[in-house]
Scaffold this active site. Structure first.
Site, PDB file in Angstrom:
ATOM      1  N   CYS A  97       0.845  -1.196   0.000  1.00  0.00           N
ATOM      2  CA  CYS A  97       0.000   0.000   0.000  1.00  0.00           C
ATOM      3  C   CYS A  97       0.882   1.249   0.000  1.00  0.00           C
ATOM      4  O   CYS A  97       1.934   1.286   0.638  1.00  0.00           O
ATOM      5  CB  CYS A  97      -0.965  -0.005   1.177  1.00  0.00           C
ATOM      6  N   GLU A  98       0.439   2.228  -0.753  1.00  0.00           N
ATOM      7  CA  GLU A  98       1.262   3.426  -0.889  1.00  0.00           C
ATOM      8  C   GLU A  98       1.187   4.319   0.341  1.00  0.00           C
ATOM      9  O   GLU A  98       1.976   5.242   0.468  1.00  0.00           O
ATOM     10  CB  GLU A  98       0.867   4.204  -2.148  1.00  0.00           C
ATOM     11  N   HIS A  99       0.253   4.054   1.239  1.00  0.00           N
ATOM     12  CA  HIS A  99       0.136   4.916   2.422  1.00  0.00           C
ATOM     13  C   HIS A  99       1.061   4.480   3.549  1.00  0.00           C
ATOM     14  O   HIS A  99       1.529   5.310   4.321  1.00  0.00           O
ATOM     15  CB  HIS A  99      -1.312   4.935   2.917  1.00  0.00           C
ATOM     16  N   HIS A 100       1.292   3.161   3.656  1.00  0.00           N
ATOM     17  CA  HIS A 100       2.132   2.655   4.754  1.00  0.00           C
ATOM     18  C   HIS A 100       3.289   1.790   4.257  1.00  0.00           C
ATOM     19  O   HIS A 100       4.078   1.314   5.065  1.00  0.00           O
ATOM     20  CB  HIS A 100       1.287   1.825   5.727  1.00  0.00           C
ATOM     21  N   GLN A 138      -5.679  -0.426  -3.609  1.00  0.00           N
ATOM     22  CA  GLN A 138      -6.370  -1.547  -4.274  1.00  0.00           C
ATOM     23  C   GLN A 138      -7.323  -1.077  -5.365  1.00  0.00           C
ATOM     24  O   GLN A 138      -7.470  -1.718  -6.404  1.00  0.00           O
ATOM     25  CB  GLN A 138      -7.120  -2.370  -3.212  1.00  0.00           C
ATOM     26  N   HIS A 166      -5.083  -6.101   3.940  1.00  0.00           N
ATOM     27  CA  HIS A 166      -4.104  -5.022   4.007  1.00  0.00           C
ATOM     28  C   HIS A 166      -3.407  -5.067   5.353  1.00  0.00           C
ATOM     29  O   HIS A 166      -4.046  -4.872   6.382  1.00  0.00           O
ATOM     30  CB  HIS A 166      -4.809  -3.676   3.820  1.00  0.00           C
ATOM     31  N   CYS A 168      -1.590  -3.013   6.706  1.00  0.00           N
ATOM     32  CA  CYS A 168      -1.640  -1.751   7.455  1.00  0.00           C
ATOM     33  C   CYS A 168      -2.885  -1.705   8.336  1.00  0.00           C
ATOM     34  O   CYS A 168      -2.961  -0.932   9.276  1.00  0.00           O
ATOM     35  CB  CYS A 168      -1.582  -0.546   6.523  1.00  0.00           C
TER      36      CYS A 168
HETATM   37 ZN    ZN Z   1      -1.972   1.292   4.118  1.00  0.00          ZN
END
Ligand code: ZN
Length: 206
Positions: A97-100, A138, A166, A168
């Protein structure tokens, strides 16, 4: 040009041992992260970790070196009049995931309704991996896979359904293991025609 820029261009720099070289600034960043977590990057067990992590990330993000559409450029027109659904089910994949930058682990179902050409079935999985091996969300992964097939094969419909967990969310934050996120992108006949949509969803097991 640094080694890192070079690597992004798809021309990985390899050392004499044949392994991918991890530039100093990348290693230093990982050492900083280790220190930030509360550990000592100079203790024995962690000495080679920055190199290993650097190489691992180059592998997780291999998709940046790949143009996924290329896998669909070889098509077969001899389909013996077959104009029914083609479906590849339960393709396991891993993304981040690009956020975490945490793992996304899931499976995808990909279907299309050919008009005049088909591709080797393994190529659909290659398209998925080409987009999955990047920093992703996703929703975008689902849309990119569908759009690539639409653009390259011009079928009368494409359906992509992805279910994934996920890390995260399962390993941090709300810590709810077992939760799956589901996304779908339907194009062409699967969007417009209810019967086609029901058929593809039921073949996918929904
Ligand atoms: Zn994430």
């Amino acid at each position: 040009m640094s080694e890192f820029d070079h690597a992004v261009d798809g021309d990985l720099v390899r050392g004499p041992d044949g392994r991918v070289m991890v530039p100093d600034d990348v290693q230093e960043a990982i050492r900083t992260l280790i220190r930030w977590t509360g550990d000592d990057p100079d203790r024995e067990g962690l000495l080679d970790t920055p190199k290993r992590v650097g190489r691992a990330w180059k592998e997780y993000c291999q998709g940046y070196l790949d143009d996924p559409g290329v896998h669909l450029s070889r098509t077969f027109e001899e389909v013996g009049g077959y104009h029914e659904l083609v479906i590849l089910k339960d393709i396991p994949f891993q993304s981040h995931c690009e956020h975490h930058m945490a793992p996304i682990i899931g499976r995808a179902h990909i279907a299309y309704m050919p008009t005049d050409r088909v591709v080797g079935i393994s190529k659909l999985a290659r398209v998925l991996h080409g987009y999955a091996r990047r920093l992703q969300v996703q929703e975008r992964l689902t849309a990119e896979v569908a759009q690539c097939i639409q653009d390259k094969l011009a079928p009368s419909g494409v359906a992509v359904v992805i279910e994934a967990s996920h890390s995260c969310m399962t390993a941090r934050g709300v810590r709810t293991p077992g939760v799956q996120m589901m996304t779908s992108r339907l194009l062409g006949c699967f969007l417009d025609d209810q019967r086609s949509r029901e058929e593809v969803m039921s073949l996918m097991g929904y």
